[in-house]
Design a protein around this motif. Structure first.
Motif, PDB file in Angstrom:
ATOM      1  N   LEU A   2       0.818  -1.207   0.000  1.00 63.82           N
ATOM      2  CA  LEU A   2       0.000   0.000   0.000  1.00 63.82           C
ATOM      3  C   LEU A   2       0.858   1.266   0.000  1.00 63.82           C
ATOM      4  CD1 LEU A   2      -2.891  -0.944   2.460  1.00 63.82           C
ATOM      5  CD2 LEU A   2      -2.828  -1.106  -0.034  1.00 63.82           C
ATOM      6  N   ALA A   3       2.005   1.206   0.650  1.00 65.47           N
ATOM      7  CA  ALA A   3       2.894   2.364   0.680  1.00 65.47           C
ATOM      8  C   ALA A   3       3.449   2.669  -0.712  1.00 65.47           C
ATOM      9  CB  ALA A   3       4.039   2.125   1.664  1.00 65.47           C
ATOM     10  N   MET A  11       2.258   1.323  -3.843  1.00 65.48           N
ATOM     11  CA  MET A  11       1.250   1.418  -4.896  1.00 65.48           C
ATOM     12  C   MET A  11       0.338   2.626  -4.706  1.00 65.48           C
ATOM     13  SD  MET A  11      -1.780  -1.283  -5.895  1.00 65.48           S
ATOM     14  CE  MET A  11      -2.659  -0.931  -4.370  1.00 65.48           C
ATOM     15  N   SER A  12      -0.229   2.767  -3.515  1.00 60.41           N
ATOM     16  CA  SER A  12      -1.210   3.821  -3.252  1.00 60.41           C
ATOM     17  C   SER A  12      -0.652   4.963  -2.429  1.00 60.41           C
ATOM     18  CB  SER A  12      -2.431   3.235  -2.533  1.00 60.41           C
ATOM     19  OG  SER A  12      -3.076   2.282  -3.343  1.00 60.41           O
ATOM     20  N   SER A  13       0.631   4.905  -2.126  1.00 63.68           N
ATOM     21  CA  SER A  13       1.304   5.963  -1.355  1.00 63.68           C
ATOM     22  C   SER A  13       0.623   6.182  -0.007  1.00 63.68           C
ATOM     23  CB  SER A  13       1.340   7.272  -2.156  1.00 63.68           C
ATOM     24  OG  SER A  13       2.496   8.014  -1.853  1.00 63.68           O
ATOM     25  N   GLU A  14       0.239   5.100   0.656  1.00 63.56           N
ATOM     26  CA  GLU A  14      -0.432   5.167   1.951  1.00 63.56           C
ATOM     27  C   GLU A  14       0.557   5.631   3.027  1.00 63.56           C
ATOM     28  OE1 GLU A  14      -2.344   5.060   4.419  1.00 63.56           O
ATOM     29  OE2 GLU A  14      -4.241   5.071   3.359  1.00 63.56           O
ATOM     30  N   ASN A  15       0.285   6.810   3.585  1.00 63.34           N
ATOM     31  CA  ASN A  15       1.211   7.398   4.550  1.00 63.34           C
ATOM     32  C   ASN A  15       1.251   6.653   5.879  1.00 63.34           C
ATOM     33  OD1 ASN A  15       2.145   9.622   2.923  1.00 63.34           O
ATOM     34  ND2 ASN A  15       0.124  10.538   3.199  1.00 63.34           N
ATOM     35  N   ARG A  16       0.103   6.233   6.367  1.00 65.14           N
ATOM     36  CA  ARG A  16       0.096   5.514   7.648  1.00 65.14           C
ATOM     37  C   ARG A  16       0.787   4.163   7.520  1.00 65.14           C
ATOM     38  NH1 ARG A  16      -5.995   6.798  10.108  1.00 65.14           N
ATOM     39  NH2 ARG A  16      -5.652   9.065  10.353  1.00 65.14           N
ATOM     40  N   ALA A  17       0.674   3.560   6.351  1.00 58.74           N
ATOM     41  CA  ALA A  17       1.365   2.283   6.132  1.00 58.74           C
ATOM     42  C   ALA A  17       2.871   2.496   6.178  1.00 58.74           C
ATOM     43  CB  ALA A  17       0.948   1.693   4.793  1.00 58.74           C
ATOM     44  N   ALA A  18       3.353   3.536   5.503  1.00 64.74           N
ATOM     45  CA  ALA A  18       4.789   3.822   5.493  1.00 64.74           C
ATOM     46  C   ALA A  18       5.289   4.155   6.887  1.00 64.74           C
ATOM     47  CB  ALA A  18       5.077   4.972   4.534  1.00 64.74           C
ATOM     48  N   HIS A  19       4.509   4.937   7.615  1.00 66.41           N
ATOM     49  CA  HIS A  19       4.918   5.325   8.968  1.00 66.41           C
ATOM     50  C   HIS A  19       4.945   4.111   9.888  1.00 66.41           C
ATOM     51  CE1 HIS A  19       4.930   7.507  12.836  1.00 66.41           C
ATOM     52  NE2 HIS A  19       5.459   8.504  12.129  1.00 66.41           N
ATOM     53  N   ALA A  20       3.947   3.237   9.754  1.00 67.31           N
ATOM     54  CA  ALA A  20       3.911   2.035  10.585  1.00 67.31           C
ATOM     55  C   ALA A  20       5.103   1.131  10.293  1.00 67.31           C
ATOM     56  CB  ALA A  20       2.603   1.280  10.351  1.00 67.31           C
ATOM     57  N   THR A  64      21.062  14.098  -0.418  1.00 66.31           N
ATOM     58  CA  THR A  64      19.804  13.549   0.098  1.00 66.31           C
ATOM     59  C   THR A  64      19.777  13.507   1.622  1.00 66.31           C
ATOM     60  OG1 THR A  64      19.580  12.186  -1.892  1.00 66.31           O
ATOM     61  CG2 THR A  64      18.271  11.543   0.024  1.00 66.31           C
ATOM     62  N   HIS A  65      18.600  13.855   2.171  1.00 67.03           N
ATOM     63  CA  HIS A  65      18.423  13.788   3.628  1.00 67.03           C
ATOM     64  C   HIS A  65      16.963  13.470   3.936  1.00 67.03           C
ATOM     65  CE1 HIS A  65      19.149  14.495   7.855  1.00 67.03           C
ATOM     66  NE2 HIS A  65      18.130  15.354   7.896  1.00 67.03           N
ATOM     67  N   TYR A  66      16.764  12.583   4.916  1.00 69.32           N
ATOM     68  CA  TYR A  66      15.424  12.175   5.335  1.00 69.32           C
ATOM     69  C   TYR A  66      15.217  12.495   6.805  1.00 69.32           C
ATOM     70  CZ  TYR A  66      15.718   9.261   1.107  1.00 69.32           C
ATOM     71  OH  TYR A  66      15.885   8.817  -0.185  1.00 69.32           O
ATOM     72  N   VAL A  67      13.980  12.874   7.156  1.00 65.97           N
ATOM     73  CA  VAL A  67      13.621  13.088   8.564  1.00 65.97           C
ATOM     74  C   VAL A  67      12.465  12.196   8.997  1.00 65.97           C
ATOM     75  CG1 VAL A  67      14.468  15.472   8.541  1.00 65.97           C
ATOM     76  CG2 VAL A  67      12.039  15.002   8.047  1.00 65.97           C
ATOM     77  N   GLU A  68      11.771  11.570   8.044  1.00 57.43           N
ATOM     78  CA  GLU A  68      10.657  10.658   8.357  1.00 57.43           C
ATOM     79  C   GLU A  68      10.388   9.783   7.133  1.00 57.43           C
ATOM     80  OE1 GLU A  68       7.418  11.141   6.899  1.00 57.43           O
ATOM     81  OE2 GLU A  68       8.229  12.757   5.693  1.00 57.43           O
ATOM     82  N   PRO A  69       9.614   8.709   7.280  1.00 61.73           N
ATOM     83  CA  PRO A  69       9.490   7.714   6.203  1.00 61.73           C
ATOM     84  C   PRO A  69       8.373   7.913   5.195  1.00 61.73           C
ATOM     85  CG  PRO A  69       8.513   6.845   8.200  1.00 61.73           C
ATOM     86  CD  PRO A  69       9.050   8.204   8.548  1.00 61.73           C
ATOM     87  N   THR A  70       7.552   8.962   5.318  1.00 57.81           N
ATOM     88  CA  THR A  70       6.394   9.097   4.428  1.00 57.81           C
ATOM     89  C   THR A  70       6.606  10.074   3.270  1.00 57.81           C
ATOM     90  OG1 THR A  70       5.363  10.935   5.636  1.00 57.81           O
ATOM     91  CG2 THR A  70       4.892   8.685   6.422  1.00 57.81           C
TER      92      THR A  70
END
Length: 332
Positions: free
Chosen positions: A161-162, A164-173, A201-207
């Motif tokens: 879901l993360a 294919m559908s870019s589901e944010n809660r799925a990515a965060h979980a 490149t820099h990331y602060v969260e997974p979504t």
């Protein structure tokens, strides 16, 4: 003749009297009606008021980072709506098209490609059950989700879901259920970026909801190159739809990339993204003109502009004689 004249004179003489009588009768009748109306609804003097419509306030669109930096002022031969575009031959590393490739911008949900890569390389079981909780709530943009708190899915389903559908809660979980928690997961994302040579490149969260998740087109091409070689990421990112059991109901999720349904495209891996600060974004690995190409489009303005830009690029590449001998650069 005398008789007729006498009759006419008589009629003229009687006319004022008849008019007076009719007026009296009519007036009486009118007064009765007015009296009846007055008893029903008392007559009041009403001041007429002219109501002028106030123009609706103009809501100005939030400018993207690329717009603020003037990246859209850079011309390119295809007149793309994306301020950043990059096309690379995956096998030869030849750059076929380049527009602001080193510009560092927010990348929105393209972030989820790195999220997925870290999850897969962690070796964590894909059939392990993960539960969405209030900790997965979007506090950055306050967006909603079809995954209600308490929803339990496998890690594999969350990954699907993360991507294919870019589901944010799925990515965060997915990030929250990483050994050591969310902070350890974000650290792993940045460590992986460094190992791939993604210096911008820099990331602060997974979504990707945070505008502080940033990268360049050249860096993202490196990420696409690696992720496109992972079978599960290829399969899940190019899946067009999936039916998922959420409690007692089954919910259908679809891909965010309409090009997957286009028979003119042979896409091996893809990810879209959007937040106001990033504009519309998409990265893809696609087979075209007998070659494996990596495409990056960032900061596109317009609802369907990233797809239109990809189509312009496809047609341009198809028109090139030999393709490999052609290269275009429009750098900032």
């Amino acid at each position: 003749m005398k008789t007729s004249l006498a009759a006419a004179l008589l009629s003229l003489a009687l006319l004022p009297a008849l008019s007076t009588a009719q007026a009296a009768t009519t007036g009486k009748s009118t007064r009765v009606v007015k009296t009846a109306k007055a008893k029903a609804t008392p007559t009041r003097k009403v001041k007429s008021v002219v109501v002028r419509k106030t123009a609706a306030p103009v809501v100005r669109a939030v400018p993207t980072f690329g717009q603020v930096a003037g990246l859209h002022d850079v011309d390119d031969p295809l007149e793309l709506r994306s301020s950043v575009a990059y096309v690379l031959d995956q096998n030869t590393n030849e750059v076929l098209f380049s527009k602001n490739p080193q510009a560092v911008l927010p990348i929105a949900s393209i972030t989820k490609l790195m999220t997925a890569l870290v999850v897969v390389e962690s070796g964590l079981p894909m059939d392990e059950k993960l539960t969405v909780t209030d900790e997965d709530r979007d506090t950055e943009k306050n967006t909603g989700s079809r995954l209600a708190f308490g929803t339990t899915l496998t890690r594999g389903e969350m990954l699907h879901l993360a991507l294919m559908s870019s589901e944010n809660r799925a990515a965060h979980a997915l990030g929250r259920h990483y050994p050591g928690g969310l902070n350890a997961f974000v650290a792993a994302m940045n460590a992986k970026a460094q190992s791939l040579g993604m210096a911008d490149t820099h990331y602060v969260e997974p979504t990707g909801l945070s505008s502080r998740n940033q990268s360049s087109a050249a860096d993202l091409a490196k990420l696409v190159n690696v992720t496109s070689q992972v079978p599960i990421l290829r399969d899940l990112s190019t899946s067009r739809e999936a039916r998922v059991a959420l409690g007692k109901r089954t919910v259908q999720f679809r891909s965010t990339n309409g090009l997957l349904a286009n028979p003119l495209w042979d896409i091996g891996l893809q990810k879209t993204g959007f937040i106001n600060e990033a504009g519309k974004c998409v990265v893809m690995q696609a087979r075209m003109a007998g070659r494996q190409l990596i495409m990056v489009f960032l900061d596109s303005s317009g609802k369907t502009s990233r797809i239109a830009d990809a189509e312009r690029m496809r047609k341009w590449l198809a028109s090139l004689p030999g393709v490999a001998e052609q290269a275009v650069s429009a750098k900032l």
